[in-house]
Write an enzyme that holds these catalytic residues in place. Structure first.
Site, short mmCIF file in Angstrom:
data_model
loop_
_atom_site.label_atom_id
_atom_site.label_comp_id
_atom_site.label_asym_id
_atom_site.label_seq_id
_atom_site.Cartn_x
_atom_site.Cartn_y
_atom_site.Cartn_z
N TYR A 67 29.05 31.28 84.71
CA TYR A 67 29.03 32.29 83.64
C TYR A 67 29.63 31.74 82.37
O TYR A 67 29.22 32.05 81.26
CB TYR A 67 29.75 33.57 84.10
CG TYR A 67 28.87 34.40 85.01
CD1 TYR A 67 28.96 34.27 86.39
CD2 TYR A 67 27.90 35.26 84.49
CE1 TYR A 67 28.11 34.99 87.23
CE2 TYR A 67 27.05 35.98 85.32
CZ TYR A 67 27.16 35.83 86.70
OH TYR A 67 26.31 36.53 87.52
N ASN A 102 20.61 44.47 79.36
CA ASN A 102 21.06 43.14 78.97
C ASN A 102 22.57 43.10 78.79
O ASN A 102 23.20 44.10 78.45
CB ASN A 102 20.35 42.70 77.67
CG ASN A 102 18.84 42.64 77.85
OD1 ASN A 102 18.35 42.53 78.98
ND2 ASN A 102 18.10 42.74 76.76
N HIS A 119 24.42 47.35 82.57
CA HIS A 119 24.84 46.26 83.47
C HIS A 119 26.05 45.51 82.95
O HIS A 119 26.35 44.41 83.42
CB HIS A 119 23.66 45.30 83.70
CG HIS A 119 22.53 45.93 84.45
ND1 HIS A 119 21.26 45.40 84.51
CD2 HIS A 119 22.47 47.08 85.16
CE1 HIS A 119 20.48 46.17 85.24
NE2 HIS A 119 21.19 47.21 85.65
N CYS A 147 44.47 38.12 87.62
CA CYS A 147 44.76 39.40 86.95
C CYS A 147 46.27 39.52 86.70
O CYS A 147 47.08 39.24 87.60
CB CYS A 147 44.29 40.55 87.85
SG CYS A 147 44.72 42.18 87.23
N CYS A 150 47.49 42.62 89.12
CA CYS A 150 47.54 42.61 90.59
C CYS A 150 47.46 41.20 91.17
O CYS A 150 47.57 41.01 92.38
CB CYS A 150 46.41 43.46 91.17
SG CYS A 150 44.78 42.75 90.89
N GLY A 187 10.45 44.84 77.22
CA GLY A 187 10.85 43.61 77.91
C GLY A 187 11.49 43.82 79.25
O GLY A 187 12.45 43.13 79.61
N PRO A 214 4.44 41.45 77.24
CA PRO A 214 3.19 40.65 77.27
C PRO A 214 2.41 40.85 78.57
O PRO A 214 1.21 40.62 78.63
CB PRO A 214 3.69 39.20 77.17
CG PRO A 214 5.11 39.27 76.79
CD PRO A 214 5.62 40.60 77.17
N1 APR Z 1 8.80 40.39 74.60
C1 APR Z 1 8.72 41.43 75.47
N2 APR Z 1 8.78 41.28 76.82
C2 APR Z 1 8.90 40.00 77.28
C3 APR Z 1 8.97 38.88 76.43
C4 APR Z 1 8.91 39.11 75.03
N3 APR Z 1 8.96 38.10 74.14
N4 APR Z 1 9.08 37.76 77.22
C5 APR Z 1 9.09 38.19 78.50
N5 APR Z 1 8.97 39.53 78.54
C6 APR Z 1 8.96 40.41 79.71
C7 APR Z 1 8.40 39.80 80.98
O1 APR Z 1 7.00 39.97 81.04
C8 APR Z 1 9.13 40.62 82.05
O2 APR Z 1 8.38 41.78 82.36
O3 APR Z 1 10.31 40.71 80.00
C9 APR Z 1 10.44 41.02 81.38
C10 APR Z 1 11.65 40.28 81.94
O4 APR Z 1 11.80 40.66 83.28
P1 APR Z 1 13.14 40.25 84.06
O5 APR Z 1 13.40 38.82 83.87
O6 APR Z 1 13.00 40.81 85.43
O7 APR Z 1 14.29 41.04 83.26
P2 APR Z 1 14.78 42.53 83.45
O8 APR Z 1 13.62 43.45 83.66
O9 APR Z 1 15.66 42.81 82.30
O10 APR Z 1 15.64 42.45 84.80
C11 APR Z 1 16.35 43.60 85.17
O11 APR Z 1 17.47 42.30 86.87
O12 APR Z 1 18.62 40.43 87.62
C12 APR Z 1 18.76 41.72 87.14
O13 APR Z 1 20.69 42.48 86.03
C13 APR Z 1 19.52 41.74 85.84
O14 APR Z 1 19.31 43.29 84.00
C14 APR Z 1 18.59 42.43 84.86
C15 APR Z 1 17.66 43.20 85.78
#
Ligand code: APR
Length: 248
Positions: A67, A102, A119, A147, A150, A187, A214
């Protein structure tokens, strides 16, 4: 991109608007997504080792380092036009809330004032035993600090798999799904619950549901409007079409 009149009117007339964002919103900032591309995080790293409490307890130093590297990478990146459009929208519509999955903090950096982080946030830390909130400056350490209250190890204050979402944040997010007139899902792969239930709740409650992605997702068939493309390209065009003025 051409937008139909109903979409534009809905966005112009909305009094309460929700932007619901996932990792795809930050793709054009250079932040990797989790599961849709070759460089996605869970394609290249084992989520059970890096995004579960048991994985952290089994190897706290390795997880803390992982991280730390993501935090350092994020410091070199910045919000993209998608984040900036959502921030600008709050000066056009009275009630604009960003509900984000995010953890990069880019919505706040872009100027969004009402942000619900379902999250958590990668810059925040808490202790693994009791959740005591820890100061931010510990992010500079190369091993997980202890911590001060604790003595247990510190971990990122983000939601890992199998963990509950912050109850107050999720309650407000759920309420907004019932109250908003327009819900814009940007997204999101729609694969991770309970966050992924929110757009469906909004649609069931009568909100006009827009999806920007997309690729097709399970939300396609319930969305009122699917805009296939990149958030950083579509949102500035949508701003211009709705408000007939350049993005501030
Ligand atoms: N614009 C819009 N969407 C996009 C772009 C872009 N430029 N590039 C990629 N994507 C889309 C992909 O098609 C996909 O559907 O963004 C999405 C990303 O999917 P994930 O990687 O699964 O991300 P997310 O949906 O945020 O995941 C949810 O999963 O691992 C956990 O905690 C983590 O918050 C996260 C959760």
């Amino acid at each position: 991109m051409q937008f139909d009149d109903e979409l534009l009117n809905r966005l112009r007339q909305a009094k309460r608007l929700v932007f619901f964002t996932g990792a795809g919103t930050s793709t054009e900032s250079g932040v990797p997504t989790f599961r849709d591309e070759q460089n996605s995080l869970w394609i290249n790293f084992d989520a059970t080792r890096f995004a579960t409490e048991s994985g952290f307890r089994a190897n706290p130093g390795q997880v803390w380092q992982w991280y730390a590297e993501r935090r350092q990478q994020l410091q070199t990146l910045s919000p993209n036009p998608a984040h900036r459009v959502m921030a600008a929208w709050q000066d056009k519509t009275a009630g604009v809330t960003v509900i984000t999955q995010n953890i990069d903090g880019f919505h706040q950096q872009a100027g969004s004032r009402d942000v619900i982080e379902l999250h958590g946030n990668i810059t925040a830390n808490k202790c693994v035993d009791f959740g005591h909130v820890a100061p931010m400056d510990v992010n500079l350490s190369d091993q997980p600090p202890h911590c001060q209250q604790c003595g247990s190890l510190l971990r990122p204050d983000i939601v890992w798999f199998g963990e509950a979402l912050p109850a107050v944040a999720y309650h407000f997010a759920e309420q907004l799904c019932f109250d908003c007139e327009v819900f814009v899902c940007i997204g999101c792969s729609m694969e991770v619950y309970p966050a992924a239930s929110l757009p469906f709740n909004a649609a069931r409650s009568g909100a006009y549901l827009i999806q920007i992605n997309p690729q097709a997702t399970p939300l396609d068939e319930v969305a009122d409007c699917n805009l296939y493309g990149k958030a950083g390209e579509i949102l500035p065009q949508l701003w211009q079409a709705v408000w007939q003025e350049p993005l501030p």
